[in-house]
Every structure is written in C-alpha cells, then in structure tokens.
Design a protein around this motif. Structure first.
Motif, short mmCIF file in Angstrom:
data_model
loop_
_atom_site.label_atom_id
_atom_site.label_comp_id
_atom_site.label_asym_id
_atom_site.label_seq_id
_atom_site.Cartn_x
_atom_site.Cartn_y
_atom_site.Cartn_z
N GLU A 46 35.70 38.99 47.54
CA GLU A 46 34.77 37.85 47.66
C GLU A 46 33.39 37.81 47.16
OE1 GLU A 46 33.03 37.87 51.82
OE2 GLU A 46 35.01 38.99 52.03
N TYR A 47 32.96 39.18 46.87
CA TYR A 47 31.64 39.06 46.17
C TYR A 47 31.80 39.43 44.76
CZ TYR A 47 30.90 40.82 50.86
OH TYR A 47 30.79 40.87 52.09
N THR A 48 32.39 39.71 44.15
CA THR A 48 32.68 40.21 42.49
C THR A 48 33.57 38.96 41.91
OG1 THR A 48 34.51 41.52 42.65
CG2 THR A 48 32.32 42.51 42.49
N LYS A 49 34.35 38.20 42.81
CA LYS A 49 35.37 37.39 42.48
C LYS A 49 36.61 37.76 41.37
CE LYS A 49 33.42 34.33 44.90
NZ LYS A 49 33.57 34.47 46.37
N VAL A 50 36.51 39.19 41.34
CA VAL A 50 37.68 39.63 40.54
C VAL A 50 38.75 40.50 41.47
CG1 VAL A 50 37.98 41.70 39.36
CG2 VAL A 50 35.86 40.55 38.80
N VAL A 51 39.90 40.37 40.95
CA VAL A 51 40.82 40.97 41.83
C VAL A 51 40.74 42.38 41.95
CG1 VAL A 51 43.66 41.12 42.25
CG2 VAL A 51 42.48 38.92 41.33
N ASP A 52 40.90 42.92 43.05
CA ASP A 52 40.82 44.48 43.31
C ASP A 52 42.15 44.90 43.59
OD1 ASP A 52 38.25 44.83 43.37
OD2 ASP A 52 37.72 44.68 45.36
N LYS A 53 42.49 45.95 42.96
CA LYS A 53 43.80 46.58 42.96
C LYS A 53 43.94 48.26 43.31
CE LYS A 53 48.44 47.16 40.38
NZ LYS A 53 48.77 46.70 38.98
N GLN A 73 42.40 55.43 53.98
CA GLN A 73 42.16 55.91 52.65
C GLN A 73 42.41 55.15 51.54
OE1 GLN A 73 44.55 59.61 51.97
NE2 GLN A 73 43.01 60.17 50.20
N LYS A 74 41.41 54.70 50.68
CA LYS A 74 41.73 53.91 49.62
C LYS A 74 41.77 54.72 48.32
CE LYS A 74 39.42 49.86 51.39
NZ LYS A 74 38.26 48.77 51.23
N ILE A 75 42.83 54.63 47.58
CA ILE A 75 42.84 55.21 46.30
C ILE A 75 42.75 54.31 45.12
CG2 ILE A 75 44.47 56.88 44.97
CD1 ILE A 75 45.79 57.73 47.56
N LYS A 76 41.60 54.36 44.64
CA LYS A 76 41.25 53.21 43.60
C LYS A 76 41.80 53.91 42.25
CE LYS A 76 37.69 51.41 46.52
NZ LYS A 76 36.21 50.84 46.39
N ALA A 77 42.96 53.58 41.74
CA ALA A 77 43.72 54.32 40.58
C ALA A 77 43.50 53.31 39.49
CB ALA A 77 45.17 54.92 40.92
N PHE A 78 42.85 52.16 39.42
CA PHE A 78 43.28 51.20 38.31
C PHE A 78 42.12 50.65 37.90
CE2 PHE A 78 46.80 50.65 41.55
CZ PHE A 78 47.56 50.95 40.70
N SER A 79 40.91 50.98 38.11
CA SER A 79 39.40 50.53 37.86
C SER A 79 38.41 51.45 38.06
CB SER A 79 39.05 49.19 38.38
OG SER A 79 38.94 49.06 39.83
N GLY A 80 37.49 51.67 37.46
CA GLY A 80 36.08 52.47 37.64
C GLY A 80 36.12 53.42 36.58
N LYS A 81 35.28 54.27 36.50
CA LYS A 81 35.01 55.26 35.66
C LYS A 81 36.28 56.09 35.40
CE LYS A 81 30.12 55.58 36.35
NZ LYS A 81 28.86 56.47 36.81
N PRO A 82 36.41 56.53 34.22
CA PRO A 82 37.69 57.29 33.82
C PRO A 82 37.72 58.61 34.56
CG PRO A 82 36.71 56.64 31.84
CD PRO A 82 35.57 56.40 32.82
N GLU A 83 36.86 59.31 34.94
CA GLU A 83 36.77 60.45 35.94
C GLU A 83 37.28 60.12 37.21
OE1 GLU A 83 33.90 61.05 32.51
OE2 GLU A 83 33.88 59.45 34.26
N ALA A 84 36.90 58.86 37.80
CA ALA A 84 37.10 58.55 39.09
C ALA A 84 38.54 58.22 39.19
CB ALA A 84 36.18 57.27 39.43
N ILE A 85 39.09 57.48 38.12
CA ILE A 85 40.34 57.00 38.08
C ILE A 85 41.32 58.26 37.92
CG2 ILE A 85 42.33 55.84 36.64
CD1 ILE A 85 40.00 54.00 35.87
N ASP A 86 41.00 59.34 37.08
CA ASP A 86 41.67 60.71 37.16
C ASP A 86 41.85 61.13 38.70
OD1 ASP A 86 42.21 60.18 34.28
OD2 ASP A 86 40.89 61.81 33.84
#
Length: 197
Positions: A46-53, A73-86
């Motif tokens: 609702e803040y960024t108006k982008v779909v979070d996955k 526990q959220k596992i954010k494996a689809f977006s963010g810095k490459p190190e965070a995705i890894d």
C-alpha cells in the motif's frame, strides 16, 4: 448446546474463553516450534504500490513459557540486494532441508508443495523489531524469526526484552510556552534535561 459463529461447539472452558497473549517475546528467545503455515504471498504494497512477493512461515511454539504463541518469518527471496536475496534463498533451502522436503523441479514452490512442510518441527531464534509509527504517535513492535535450527539441536532459552529506542514525537516547545508561568505570576518552570549544553 450452543454453536458459535465459527460453527464450533461452545465449551465454556478457560482455554476457549480467554484472549491470547500478544505481548512481545523477549529478544533472543530460543524455542521449539512447528510450521503451522507456509505460503507464498503476492500482494500490493500500500505504500510503494508495487506487488510484494515473498514466502511466509507461521511458526507455532509448542513448549516453554511461550507455548502456543505464533511468530512469523518472511523469506524475501524475490527482491532486494543480491546478498539479501542469496541469504533468503539459503534460508528457504535450510528450512526445506530441516523439514526433510525436496522439490522435484527448479521452479518457485507452490502453496500446495509448501503445505507438505506443515507440522514439521525446528528450534527457532526469535528477535524483536521496533519502528516509529508513520504519524509519530508511538512505536510499533513485534517479533520475527532470525534463525532456524534442527529440532533440539540447540538449548532453549528466554531472551531479554529490548527497550524501544524511539520516542513518540511531542509538540515542539517555544520560549513563549516554556516561560508562560513566569509571565503570569505563576511558579518558575523546572529546567528540563534537554538543554543544548
């Protein structure tokens, strides 16, 4: 005799009558838990108006002082810095290994596949999070899972409650409001600790 709004029988038992504990679990607490729910979430932020996955695991503690409490526990494996995705992908694989679950393909797991891990046990480390509310009226706080270990592989322990470092914003004082009492003949205001020197 009675049936509730959910269709369940009304028992009158204490465990069915009391509101659960929603207090924050102390930072660094290590407890045994099972996977109550494991799903892939796709929703509009609702803040960024982008779909979070992201993947979300709901862990239910089954022993200790916080028995029956749930932590997400959220596992954010689809977006963010490459190190965070890894790191997120490694966490996803770690949970799958601990749950003795293997994908038969290299695609994103479906909710039906993730559901096969429901009921699997692990020992988790729980942390606290704190952040100011957007309107400045106070602090939001909660818990998250920072580590997942094989069930029983590390000792359980109660952590230490962290104090929030953020304070609600208060209206700024001016010389007129601070010194109002002296202008009206009232008592001198006390000096506050927020002096600039």
């Amino acid at each position: 005799m009675w049936t509730g709004g959910t269709g369940k029988k009304i028992t009158g038992l204490p465990e069915d009558s009391f509101i659960g504990d929603f207090s924050i679990i102390p930072d660094g607490t290590i407890e045994n838990a099972l996977i109550k729910k494991f799903v892939l979430i796709e929703k509009l932020n609702e803040y960024t108006k982008v779909v979070d996955k992201y993947f979300e695991i709901t862990w239910k503690l089954f022993s200790g002082d916080f028995k029956n409490r749930e932590v997400s526990q959220k596992i954010k494996a689809f977006s963010g810095k490459p190190e965070a995705i890894d790191r997120s992908l490694n966490m996803l694989m770690l949970v799958m290994k601990l749950a003795d679950f293997t994908l038969t393909h290299s695609n994103v797991p479906t909710n039906d596949e993730l559901a096969q891990m429901h009921g699997k046990m692990a020992t988790i480390k729980i942390r606290e999070w704190h952040m100011p509310k957007q309107d400045g009226s106070g602090i939001m706080e909660g818990n998250f899972v920072s580590e997942v270990h094989a069930h029983g592989s590390i000792p359980t322990e109660i952590g230490v409650k962290q104090s929030s470092t953020h304070e609600p914003q208060r209206p700024s004082d001016s010389a007129l409001t601070r010194n109002a009492a002296s202008r009206t003949g009232g008592s001198m205001p006390e000096i506050e600790d927020d002096l600039p020197f």
